[in-house]
Design a protein around this motif. Structure first.
Motif, PDB file in Angstrom:
ATOM      1  N   PRO A  17      12.800   0.359  11.338  1.00 28.65           N
ATOM      2  CA  PRO A  17      13.519   1.105  10.300  1.00 28.65           C
ATOM      3  C   PRO A  17      12.644   2.051   9.479  1.00 28.65           C
ATOM      4  N   ALA A  18      11.325   1.873   9.537  1.00 24.00           N
ATOM      5  CA  ALA A  18      10.458   2.797   8.782  1.00 24.00           C
ATOM      6  C   ALA A  18       9.552   3.565   9.735  1.00 24.00           C
ATOM      7  N   ASN A  19      10.005   3.729  10.983  1.00 16.29           N
ATOM      8  CA  ASN A  19       9.162   4.474  11.934  1.00 16.29           C
ATOM      9  C   ASN A  19       9.195   5.955  11.576  1.00 16.29           C
ATOM     10  N   CYS A  20       8.553   6.770  12.408  1.00 14.80           N
ATOM     11  CA  CYS A  20       8.521   8.195  12.094  1.00 14.80           C
ATOM     12  C   CYS A  20       9.893   8.811  12.324  1.00 14.80           C
ATOM     13  N   VAL A  21      10.483   9.265  11.234  1.00 12.74           N
ATOM     14  CA  VAL A  21      11.827   9.840  11.332  1.00 12.74           C
ATOM     15  C   VAL A  21      11.761  11.234  11.974  1.00 12.74           C
TER      16      VAL A  21
ATOM     17  N   ASP B  25       0.817  -1.216   0.000  1.00 14.06           N
ATOM     18  CA  ASP B  25       0.000   0.000   0.000  1.00 14.06           C
ATOM     19  C   ASP B  25       0.855   1.273   0.000  1.00 14.06           C
ATOM     20  N   TYR B  26       2.100   1.204   0.503  1.00 18.95           N
ATOM     21  CA  TYR B  26       2.935   2.411   0.537  1.00 18.95           C
ATOM     22  C   TYR B  26       3.357   2.852  -0.859  1.00 18.95           C
ATOM     23  N   GLU B  27       3.662   1.872  -1.712  1.00 22.46           N
ATOM     24  CA  GLU B  27       4.146   2.249  -3.043  1.00 22.46           C
ATOM     25  C   GLU B  27       3.009   2.386  -4.046  1.00 22.46           C
TER      26      GLU B  27
ATOM     27  N   LYS C  53      17.313   6.516   1.180  1.00 20.95           N
ATOM     28  CA  LYS C  53      16.560   7.745   1.490  1.00 20.95           C
ATOM     29  C   LYS C  53      16.575   8.003   2.994  1.00 20.95           C
ATOM     30  N   ARG C  54      16.420   6.929   3.738  1.00 18.84           N
ATOM     31  CA  ARG C  54      16.310   7.064   5.192  1.00 18.84           C
ATOM     32  C   ARG C  54      17.601   7.643   5.780  1.00 18.84           C
ATOM     33  N   ARG C  55      18.754   7.277   5.160  1.00 25.29           N
ATOM     34  CA  ARG C  55      20.035   7.813   5.637  1.00 25.29           C
ATOM     35  C   ARG C  55      20.015   9.339   5.577  1.00 25.29           C
TER      36      ARG C  55
ATOM     37  N   ALA D  34      16.339   1.091  -1.611  1.00 24.12           N
ATOM     38  CA  ALA D  34      16.006   2.486  -1.962  1.00 24.12           C
ATOM     39  C   ALA D  34      15.543   3.234  -0.706  1.00 24.12           C
ATOM     40  N   HIS D  35      14.788   2.528   0.152  1.00 22.90           N
ATOM     41  CA  HIS D  35      14.324   3.155   1.387  1.00 22.90           C
ATOM     42  C   HIS D  35      15.504   3.415   2.317  1.00 22.90           C
ATOM     43  N   THR D  36      16.408   2.432   2.417  1.00 26.10           N
ATOM     44  CA  THR D  36      17.565   2.605   3.304  1.00 26.10           C
ATOM     45  C   THR D  36      18.369   3.839   2.886  1.00 26.10           C
TER      46      THR D  36
ATOM     47  N   ASP E 162      -0.310  17.598   9.024  1.00 29.09           N
ATOM     48  CA  ASP E 162      -1.555  17.032   9.552  1.00 29.09           C
ATOM     49  C   ASP E 162      -1.338  16.276  10.860  1.00 29.09           C
ATOM     50  N   THR E 163      -0.203  15.609  10.997  1.00 28.73           N
ATOM     51  CA  THR E 163       0.064  14.846  12.215  1.00 28.73           C
ATOM     52  C   THR E 163       0.203  15.770  13.423  1.00 28.73           C
ATOM     53  N   ALA E 164       1.075  16.771  13.286  1.00 34.42           N
ATOM     54  CA  ALA E 164       1.314  17.658  14.430  1.00 34.42           C
ATOM     55  C   ALA E 164       0.051  18.448  14.763  1.00 34.42           C
TER      56      ALA E 164
ATOM     57  N   THR F 119      -4.424   4.112  12.059  1.00 33.24           N
ATOM     58  CA  THR F 119      -4.372   2.715  11.627  1.00 33.24           C
ATOM     59  C   THR F 119      -3.001   2.366  11.052  1.00 33.24           C
ATOM     60  N   ASN F 120      -2.335   3.361  10.490  1.00 33.14           N
ATOM     61  CA  ASN F 120      -1.017   3.201   9.879  1.00 33.14           C
ATOM     62  C   ASN F 120      -1.123   2.327   8.628  1.00 33.14           C
ATOM     63  N   GLY F 121      -0.030   2.264   7.877  1.00 37.25           N
ATOM     64  CA  GLY F 121      -0.017   1.401   6.692  1.00 37.25           C
ATOM     65  C   GLY F 121       0.319  -0.026   7.112  1.00 37.25           C
ATOM     66  N   THR F 122       0.470  -0.890   6.132  1.00 37.90           N
ATOM     67  CA  THR F 122       0.721  -2.294   6.478  1.00 37.90           C
ATOM     68  C   THR F 122       2.193  -2.655   6.403  1.00 37.90           C
ATOM     69  N   ARG F 123       2.498  -3.773   7.008  1.00 34.23           N
ATOM     70  CA  ARG F 123       3.727  -4.504   6.726  1.00 34.23           C
ATOM     71  C   ARG F 123       3.285  -5.772   5.997  1.00 34.23           C
ATOM     72  N   GLN F 124       4.207  -6.441   5.322  1.00 40.81           N
ATOM     73  CA  GLN F 124       3.766  -7.524   4.452  1.00 40.81           C
ATOM     74  C   GLN F 124       4.790  -8.648   4.342  1.00 40.81           C
TER      75      GLN F 124
ATOM     76  N   PHE G  78       4.355   6.732  16.931  1.00 42.82           N
ATOM     77  CA  PHE G  78       5.339   7.040  15.890  1.00 42.82           C
ATOM     78  C   PHE G  78       5.838   5.770  15.205  1.00 42.82           C
ATOM     79  N   SER G  79       5.148   4.648  15.454  1.00 42.94           N
ATOM     80  CA  SER G  79       5.537   3.356  14.909  1.00 42.94           C
ATOM     81  C   SER G  79       6.914   2.947  15.466  1.00 42.94           C
ATOM     82  N   LEU G  80       7.522   2.006  14.829  1.00 47.12           N
ATOM     83  CA  LEU G  80       8.748   1.403  15.392  1.00 47.12           C
ATOM     84  C   LEU G  80       9.606   0.890  14.242  1.00 47.12           C
TER      85      LEU G  80
HETATM   86  C1  HEM Z   1       2.820  14.035  16.234  1.00 49.96           C
HETATM   87  C2  HEM Z   1       3.394  14.032  15.065  1.00 49.96           C
HETATM   88  C3  HEM Z   1       3.690  12.813  14.231  1.00 49.96           C
HETATM   89  C4  HEM Z   1       3.228  11.520  14.329  1.00 49.96           C
HETATM   90  C5  HEM Z   1       2.270  10.954  15.359  1.00 49.96           C
HETATM   91  C6  HEM Z   1       3.837  10.763  13.256  1.00 49.96           C
HETATM   92  C7  HEM Z   1       3.621   9.413  13.027  1.00 49.96           C
HETATM   93  C8  HEM Z   1       4.176   8.698  11.977  1.00 49.96           C
HETATM   94  C9  HEM Z   1       3.893   7.331  11.695  1.00 49.96           C
HETATM   95  C10 HEM Z   1       2.963   6.437  12.499  1.00 49.96           C
HETATM   96  C11 HEM Z   1       4.595   6.999  10.594  1.00 49.96           C
HETATM   97  C12 HEM Z   1       4.521   5.668   9.842  1.00 49.96           C
HETATM   98  C13 HEM Z   1       5.617   4.739  10.163  1.00 49.96           C
HETATM   99  C14 HEM Z   1       5.331   3.364   9.629  1.00 49.96           C
HETATM  100  O1  HEM Z   1       5.084   3.156   8.443  1.00 49.96           O
HETATM  101  O2  HEM Z   1       5.360   2.468  10.422  1.00 49.96           O
HETATM  102  C15 HEM Z   1       5.343   8.145  10.180  1.00 49.96           C
HETATM  103  C16 HEM Z   1       6.203   8.167   9.105  1.00 49.96           C
HETATM  104  C17 HEM Z   1       6.924   9.282   8.746  1.00 49.96           C
HETATM  105  N1  HEM Z   1       6.930  10.512   9.370  1.00 49.96           N
HETATM  106 FE1  HEM Z   1       5.871  11.018  11.017  1.00 49.96          FE
HETATM  107  N2  HEM Z   1       4.647  11.594  12.541  1.00 49.96           N
HETATM  108  C18 HEM Z   1       4.606  12.851  13.096  1.00 49.96           C
HETATM  109  C19 HEM Z   1       5.313  13.968  12.702  1.00 49.96           C
HETATM  110  C20 HEM Z   1       6.269  13.978  11.714  1.00 49.96           C
HETATM  111  C21 HEM Z   1       7.104  15.105  11.402  1.00 49.96           C
HETATM  112  C22 HEM Z   1       7.113  16.428  12.155  1.00 49.96           C
HETATM  113  C23 HEM Z   1       7.884  14.729  10.332  1.00 49.96           C
HETATM  114  C24 HEM Z   1       8.955  15.509   9.591  1.00 49.96           C
HETATM  115  C25 HEM Z   1       9.580  16.549  10.027  1.00 49.96           C
HETATM  116  C26 HEM Z   1       7.521  13.374   9.988  1.00 49.96           C
HETATM  117  C27 HEM Z   1       8.069  12.660   8.959  1.00 49.96           C
HETATM  118  C28 HEM Z   1       7.767  11.340   8.682  1.00 49.96           C
HETATM  119  C29 HEM Z   1       8.348  10.611   7.555  1.00 49.96           C
HETATM  120  C30 HEM Z   1       9.322  11.157   6.536  1.00 49.96           C
HETATM  121  C31 HEM Z   1       7.827   9.316   7.610  1.00 49.96           C
HETATM  122  C32 HEM Z   1       8.170   8.141   6.693  1.00 49.96           C
HETATM  123  C33 HEM Z   1       9.327   7.372   7.334  1.00 49.96           C
HETATM  124  C34 HEM Z   1       9.838   6.197   6.525  1.00 49.96           C
HETATM  125  O3  HEM Z   1       9.127   5.694   5.656  1.00 49.96           O
HETATM  126  O4  HEM Z   1      10.992   5.798   6.777  1.00 49.96           O
HETATM  127  N3  HEM Z   1       6.551  12.949  10.855  1.00 49.96           N
HETATM  128  N4  HEM Z   1       5.071   9.185  11.037  1.00 49.96           N
END
Ligand code: HEM
Length: 541
Positions: free
Chosen positions: A478-482, A150-152, A174-176, A170-172, A340-342, A405-410, A474-476
């Motif tokens: 290597p693909a958690n919230c950076v 679902d992510y791609e 970008k993630r760096r 590719a993710h690794t 939208d998250t913040a 709900t977050n996206g899936t792992r597979q 913020f998930s957990l």
């Molecule tokens: C309260 C605020 C936030 C919450 C609750 C939140 C939560 C999340 C969650 C649940 C994911 C999905 C991880 C997964 O797929 O398991 C995610 C991914 C991500 N978040 Fe956040 N986020 C927040 C704020 C931010 C902010 C401020 C930034 C950037 C400055 C950000 C950048 C990203 C990016 C780039 C990803 C993709 C990471 C990856 O695929 O490696 N987020 N976030």
């Protein structure tokens, strides 16, 4: 009617099921064409004269046999997910939940299903939802499952890859780059911009008279801030008092469509054949690219290192520098992921505090103790002392996770099955770990898992159960919230200055109890207006 034709049509339905089961299509065009052509071709193969009635019968029998065969298999004990409980309709088709999802209630559907069926629920023919803490790390952490399709799937081939849409190496890579962009040191470079925009927010709120929609102002603030950080200062929404170009609406519209279509990924590339869809995608790509080119021309808003500096690898630390389009796609992700998250977190926290005046008073007292007269609430060195505000932020993220709900792992097709927490996850299975349901599970948060009790986060908490492994806003892995450190910094700064600067109360006549129902899950959360009245306390700007 000719029985050989009908027998062949029924047999053809079964053969198609076997074929597509073995060779799962990545796109819908070929299967659609095949399914449309076969019943007509059958007339010629069987050698019966062509007539509209025969064509119709051939289609009806063919499609009925195909559908029945698929449904029978999905409900049968031979299906690899047969041992998992779930509603029959969910086992039969992925389409069942799309309507709820379109309405934005996916998080509530998952919660209801877990309440009924337990910690492991089959939510689709090849999909599970899991709220078992012993599975959390095994699924999300290093060595766990890959990001789901679902992510791609929402990405058209003409759209440059962003960190969200890629997986594997590719993710690794970008993630760096992103990790570098969001270290504590990098965030310190961004603080002057947060200070500037948080001060502007307070000063614009001071200009308002009467009722204020605080969600709207948080939105304007977040877009302005992320525009500064990602593209060198492109939006002035707070100054305008509104989102003049309707950017937020456009982003949310595209999120909704992407989120929906990600449920049926095979249809995406077919949808993209429609000129309107292609045009909309192109427009959005061009929008990102133009912002990126503008940033390259005018430099950083802070005059120092900003998010773009890292995303575009201006320091030249990568072996292969990302191209402009790819960095622009990441810049757009930053605006979307961070706003939208913040905003959801800040709005929900305001709602919880105004709904619980005793906690609101306690937050204000703490702020007044930590920041005595003359101290600047934007001084981040003192934010570690805001123990109770921190507890309120955690409790808000627990009950209203901005990504519910977050996206899936597979376990992808043709990968070996995985054993997770003693259970078999077969190849081709998508797995959700929905924070909203996990965070409200009484096995981990007890008593009153649905109530706002910030005390459960305090060191001397008397709550019976408080299992922080079940806390994953913020998930957990290597693909958690950076961006989580940045998000927390931003929340502390904005909330501190706001609660120091104003007394807030719900506006007269505002139906505050209905507000949580306006929160919609479109991967990130959207929310309805939150009407408040502000009375200035003292001025810090
Ligand atoms: C309260 C605020 C936030 C919450 C609750 C939140 C939560 C999340 C969650 C649940 C994911 C999905 C991880 C997964 O797929 O398991 C995610 C991914 C991500 N978040 Fe956040 N986020 C927040 C704020 C931010 C902010 C401020 C930034 C950037 C400055 C950000 C950048 C990203 C990016 C780039 C990803 C993709 C990471 C990856 O695929 O490696 N987020 N976030």
């Amino acid at each position: 009617m000719d029985s050989p034709l009908l027998v062949w049509a029924a047999a053809l339905g079964l053969i198609n099921h076997l074929f597509f089961h073995k060779y799962e299509p990545r796109t819908a065009h070929f299967p659609f064409l095949l399914l449309a052509a076969e019943p007509v071709a059958l007339l010629f193969i069987v050698g019966v004269p062509f007539s509209p009635a025969r064509v119709l019968c051939s289609y009806l029998v063919f499609l009925s046999s195909l559908s029945l065969s698929i449904v029978a298999y999905r409900l049968s004990p031979f299906h690899p997910l047969a041992q998992y409980p779930g509603p029959t309709i969910a086992k039969m088709t992925k389409l069942w939940g799309l309507w709820k999802q379109w309405q934005g209630y996916k998080h509530l559907v998952h919660k209801e299903l877990h309440d009924t069926y337990g910690p492991y629920v089959r939510t689709g023919p090849n999909e599970l939802s899991v709220i078992d803490t012993s599975a959390v790390s095994q699924i999300l952490n290093f060595g766990g499952l890959d990001k789901g399709r679902d992510y791609e799937s929402g990405r058209h081939s003409s759209t440059p890859p962003s960190i969200v849409s890629v997986s594997g190496e590719a993710h690794t890579a970008k993630r760096r780059v992103w990790n570098r962009a969001l270290t504590s040191a990098a965030i310190r470079d961004y603080e002057p911009l947060i200070v500037k925009r948080a001060s502007q927010l307070v000063s614009r709120l001071r200009d308002q008279t009467g009722t204020v929609d605080i969600v709207c102002w948080f939105d304007l603030f977040a877009f302005d801030l992320m525009g500064d950080l990602a593209f060198g200062g492109v939006f002035e929404m707070m100054q305008d008092g509104k989102d003049v170009d309707g950017l937020a609406e456009r982003i949310r519209g595209s999120l909704k469509v992407t989120n929906m279509s990600a449920q049926v990924p095979w249809i995406i590339s077919t949808l993209h054949l429609f000129p309107q869809v292609g045009r909309a995608i192109q427009e959005f790509n061009d929008f990102g690219k133009n912002l990126a080119m503008r940033r390259m021309k005018y430099g950083a808003a802070s005059g120092t290192k900003d998010l773009w500096y890292h995303l575009a690898d201006e320091a030249g630390l990568e072996k292969e520098k990302p191209n402009l389009e790819s960095s622009a796609a990441d810049g757009i992700v930053a605006v979307i992921a961070a706003s939208d998250t913040a905003v959801s977190a800040m709005s929900s926290l305001v709602w919880f505090l105004l709904s619980n005046p005793e906690y609101y008073r306690r937050v204000q007292q703490e702020l007044d103790t930590v920041f005595v007269d003359g101290d600047d609430p934007l001084d981040v060195k003192k934010h570690d002392e805001l123990i109770f505000l921190s507890a309120c932020i955690n409790e808000t993220l627990r009950l209203h996770p901005p990504v519910p709900t977050n996206g899936t792992r597979q376990v992808h097709l043709h990968q070996p099955r995985r054993i997770i927490a003693g259970r078999v996850i077969p190849e081709g299975t998508s797995v959700y770990l929905p924070p909203y349901s996990l965070h409200r599970n009484p096995d981990y948060y007890f008593p009153h898992p649905d109530k706002f009790f910030p005390e459960r986060w305090l060191a001397d908490s008397k709550f019976e159960k408080h299992d922080v492994t079940a806390f994953i806003p913020f998930s957990l892995g290597p693909a958690n919230c950076v961006g989580q450190k940045f998000a927390k910094r931003e929340l502390f700064m904005v909330l501190s200055i706001m609660f120091k600067s104003f007394d807030l109360r719900f506006a007269d006549g505002f139906n505050s109890e209905a507000w949580p129902g306006t929160r919609k899950d479109f991967f990130v959360t959207t929310r309805g207006p939150l009407l408040v009245n502000l009375t200035p306390r003292r001025s810090y700007v």
